[in-house]
Design a protein around this motif. Sequence first.
Motif, PDB file in Angstrom:
ATOM      1  N   ALA A 200      -2.279  25.907  -2.125  1.00  0.00           N
ATOM      2  CA  ALA A 200      -1.305  26.679  -3.096  1.00  0.00           C
ATOM      3  C   ALA A 200      -0.004  26.800  -2.472  1.00  0.00           C
ATOM      4  N   GLY A 201       0.087  26.952  -1.355  1.00  0.00           N
ATOM      5  CA  GLY A 201       1.349  27.101  -0.787  1.00  0.00           C
ATOM      6  C   GLY A 201       2.451  25.741  -0.918  1.00  0.00           C
ATOM      7  N   THR A 202       1.914  24.932  -1.111  1.00  0.00           N
ATOM      8  CA  THR A 202       2.564  23.580  -1.425  1.00  0.00           C
ATOM      9  C   THR A 202       2.582  22.994  -2.896  1.00  0.00           C
ATOM     10  N   ARG A 203       2.140  23.883  -3.905  1.00  0.00           N
ATOM     11  CA  ARG A 203       1.566  23.386  -5.050  1.00  0.00           C
ATOM     12  C   ARG A 203       2.647  22.675  -5.746  1.00  0.00           C
ATOM     13  N   ASP A 204       4.029  23.236  -5.687  1.00  0.00           N
ATOM     14  CA  ASP A 204       5.323  22.646  -6.528  1.00  0.00           C
ATOM     15  C   ASP A 204       5.643  21.431  -5.835  1.00  0.00           C
ATOM     16  N   ARG A 205       5.763  21.215  -4.461  1.00  0.00           N
ATOM     17  CA  ARG A 205       5.968  20.034  -3.925  1.00  0.00           C
ATOM     18  C   ARG A 205       4.869  18.881  -4.349  1.00  0.00           C
ATOM     19  N   ILE A 206       3.713  19.217  -4.348  1.00  0.00           N
ATOM     20  CA  ILE A 206       2.665  18.234  -4.622  1.00  0.00           C
ATOM     21  C   ILE A 206       2.811  17.800  -6.196  1.00  0.00           C
ATOM     22  N   PHE A 207       3.017  18.473  -7.094  1.00  0.00           N
ATOM     23  CA  PHE A 207       3.449  18.091  -8.526  1.00  0.00           C
ATOM     24  C   PHE A 207       4.576  17.400  -8.658  1.00  0.00           C
ATOM     25  N   ASP A 208       5.798  17.755  -7.755  1.00  0.00           N
ATOM     26  CA  ASP A 208       6.959  17.045  -7.682  1.00  0.00           C
ATOM     27  C   ASP A 208       6.673  15.625  -7.214  1.00  0.00           C
ATOM     28  N   ALA A 209       5.970  15.554  -6.203  1.00  0.00           N
ATOM     29  CA  ALA A 209       5.496  14.129  -5.463  1.00  0.00           C
ATOM     30  C   ALA A 209       4.800  13.386  -6.619  1.00  0.00           C
ATOM     31  N   ALA A 210       3.647  13.976  -7.214  1.00  0.00           N
ATOM     32  CA  ALA A 210       3.010  13.196  -8.426  1.00  0.00           C
ATOM     33  C   ALA A 210       3.728  12.822  -9.637  1.00  0.00           C
ATOM     34  N   GLY A 211       4.816  13.506 -10.253  1.00  0.00           N
ATOM     35  CA  GLY A 211       5.656  13.289 -11.184  1.00  0.00           C
ATOM     36  C   GLY A 211       6.555  12.136 -10.745  1.00  0.00           C
ATOM     37  N   LEU A 212       7.036  12.151  -9.487  1.00  0.00           N
ATOM     38  CA  LEU A 212       7.926  11.083  -9.055  1.00  0.00           C
ATOM     39  C   LEU A 212       7.289   9.706  -8.926  1.00  0.00           C
ATOM     40  N   PHE A 213       5.939   9.819  -8.423  1.00  0.00           N
ATOM     41  CA  PHE A 213       5.133   8.515  -8.268  1.00  0.00           C
ATOM     42  C   PHE A 213       4.955   8.016  -9.861  1.00  0.00           C
ATOM     43  N   ASP A 214       4.660   8.795 -10.789  1.00  0.00           N
ATOM     44  CA  ASP A 214       4.595   8.121 -12.217  1.00  0.00           C
ATOM     45  C   ASP A 214       5.975   7.600 -12.468  1.00  0.00           C
ATOM     46  N   LEU A 215       6.887   8.630 -12.348  1.00  0.00           N
ATOM     47  CA  LEU A 215       8.412   7.872 -12.857  1.00  0.00           C
ATOM     48  C   LEU A 215       8.829   6.643 -12.234  1.00  0.00           C
ATOM     49  N   VAL A 216       8.232   6.464 -10.824  1.00  0.00           N
ATOM     50  CA  VAL A 216       8.855   5.124 -10.175  1.00  0.00           C
ATOM     51  C   VAL A 216       7.707   4.183 -10.566  1.00  0.00           C
ATOM     52  N   LEU A 217       6.555   4.094 -10.657  1.00  0.00           N
ATOM     53  CA  LEU A 217       5.616   3.247 -10.924  1.00  0.00           C
ATOM     54  C   LEU A 217       5.631   2.641 -12.250  1.00  0.00           C
ATOM     55  N   TYR A 218       5.390   3.824 -13.217  1.00  0.00           N
ATOM     56  CA  TYR A 218       5.162   3.734 -14.631  1.00  0.00           C
ATOM     57  C   TYR A 218       6.526   3.798 -15.321  1.00  0.00           C
ATOM     58  N   GLY A 219       7.384   4.455 -15.018  1.00  0.00           N
ATOM     59  CA  GLY A 219       8.547   4.603 -15.691  1.00  0.00           C
ATOM     60  C   GLY A 219       9.768   3.757 -15.376  1.00  0.00           C
ATOM     61  N   ASP A 220       9.745   2.722 -14.371  1.00  0.00           N
ATOM     62  CA  ASP A 220      10.668   1.838 -13.652  1.00  0.00           C
ATOM     63  C   ASP A 220      12.042   2.887 -13.022  1.00  0.00           C
ATOM     64  N   ARG A 221      11.798   3.959 -12.778  1.00  0.00           N
ATOM     65  CA  ARG A 221      12.811   4.533 -12.241  1.00  0.00           C
ATOM     66  C   ARG A 221      13.004   4.346 -10.672  1.00  0.00           C
ATOM     67  N   ALA A 222      14.467   4.344 -10.379  1.00  0.00           N
ATOM     68  CA  ALA A 222      14.745   4.109  -9.036  1.00  0.00           C
ATOM     69  C   ALA A 222      14.484   5.280  -8.351  1.00  0.00           C
ATOM     70  N   ALA A 223      14.166   5.184  -6.865  1.00  0.00           N
ATOM     71  CA  ALA A 223      13.981   6.260  -6.195  1.00  0.00           C
ATOM     72  C   ALA A 223      15.163   6.312  -4.917  1.00  0.00           C
ATOM     73  N   THR A 224      15.296   7.439  -4.521  1.00  0.00           N
ATOM     74  CA  THR A 224      16.298   7.668  -3.333  1.00  0.00           C
ATOM     75  C   THR A 224      15.578   7.679  -1.978  1.00  0.00           C
ATOM     76  N   ARG A 225      16.330   7.373  -1.039  1.00  0.00           N
ATOM     77  CA  ARG A 225      15.604   7.656   0.334  1.00  0.00           C
ATOM     78  C   ARG A 225      15.233   9.044   0.392  1.00  0.00           C
ATOM     79  N   GLU A 226      15.800  10.032  -0.020  1.00  0.00           N
ATOM     80  CA  GLU A 226      15.585  11.265   0.279  1.00  0.00           C
ATOM     81  C   GLU A 226      14.076  11.789  -0.614  1.00  0.00           C
TER      82      GLU A 226
END
Length: 213
Positions: A171-197
């Motif tokens: 529960a303490g890292t819930r927001d970070r987990i959802f952010d990472a999951a959303g980024l995974f979808d955008l990069v893999l399925y949305g052809d979105r570029a990712a940054t080093r950060e």
Amino acid sequence: MTHVDNVLGAAAYVPWGAPLDPSPDGARTSLRRELLRPEYHQDNPLQQVLRWLQDRIGSGLDAASNTSPIGAAGALVVFLVVLGLLGWFLSRFRRSSQAVATSGAVLTEERVTAAELRSRAVAAMAENRYEDAVTDGFRALALRQIEHGRLDEQPGATAHEVAVQLGNEFAGTRDRIFDAAGLFDLVLYGDRAATREQAESVLALDDDLVGVR
């Protein structure tokens, strides 16, 4: 070739001192016809932005009609640039929306361990392949939690489904987990570029979840 490309191509050459072609009225009509296309009216906030742009550009064209041919030509160039940027923005907006709608399984049928996926993500980081680092990093995170018994092994589970279960567990890292999951979808399925950060944030989350007891 898109409608915007056709408009830009037609106006590629504007002779100085010549009558403006199209006229301000013609340019305004082209703008209204472009903004009536159905793909521009799929989201209420977006409609508000489009109406605001239409009003501003319409006012600019009215003012340009009372200026010299050079000034009117400059106004037309600005109009075309704005229209081109608008088309680019809408394509990005639709692509991001599509990524969420078409997200697929996090883990593939490849037989690999979490440690191997993590090593691939680190290697991708070293080679500035940040998209690969994000996808392999999130997969390593998910598989590691399966190996530790904190995440159920569900073939075909999406990033959102993984995030829901892990969010309940951590529960303490819930927001970070959802952010990472959303980024995974955008990069893999949305052809979105990712940054080093962004890639570093996924790997850091993997480390932090491993350290939680």
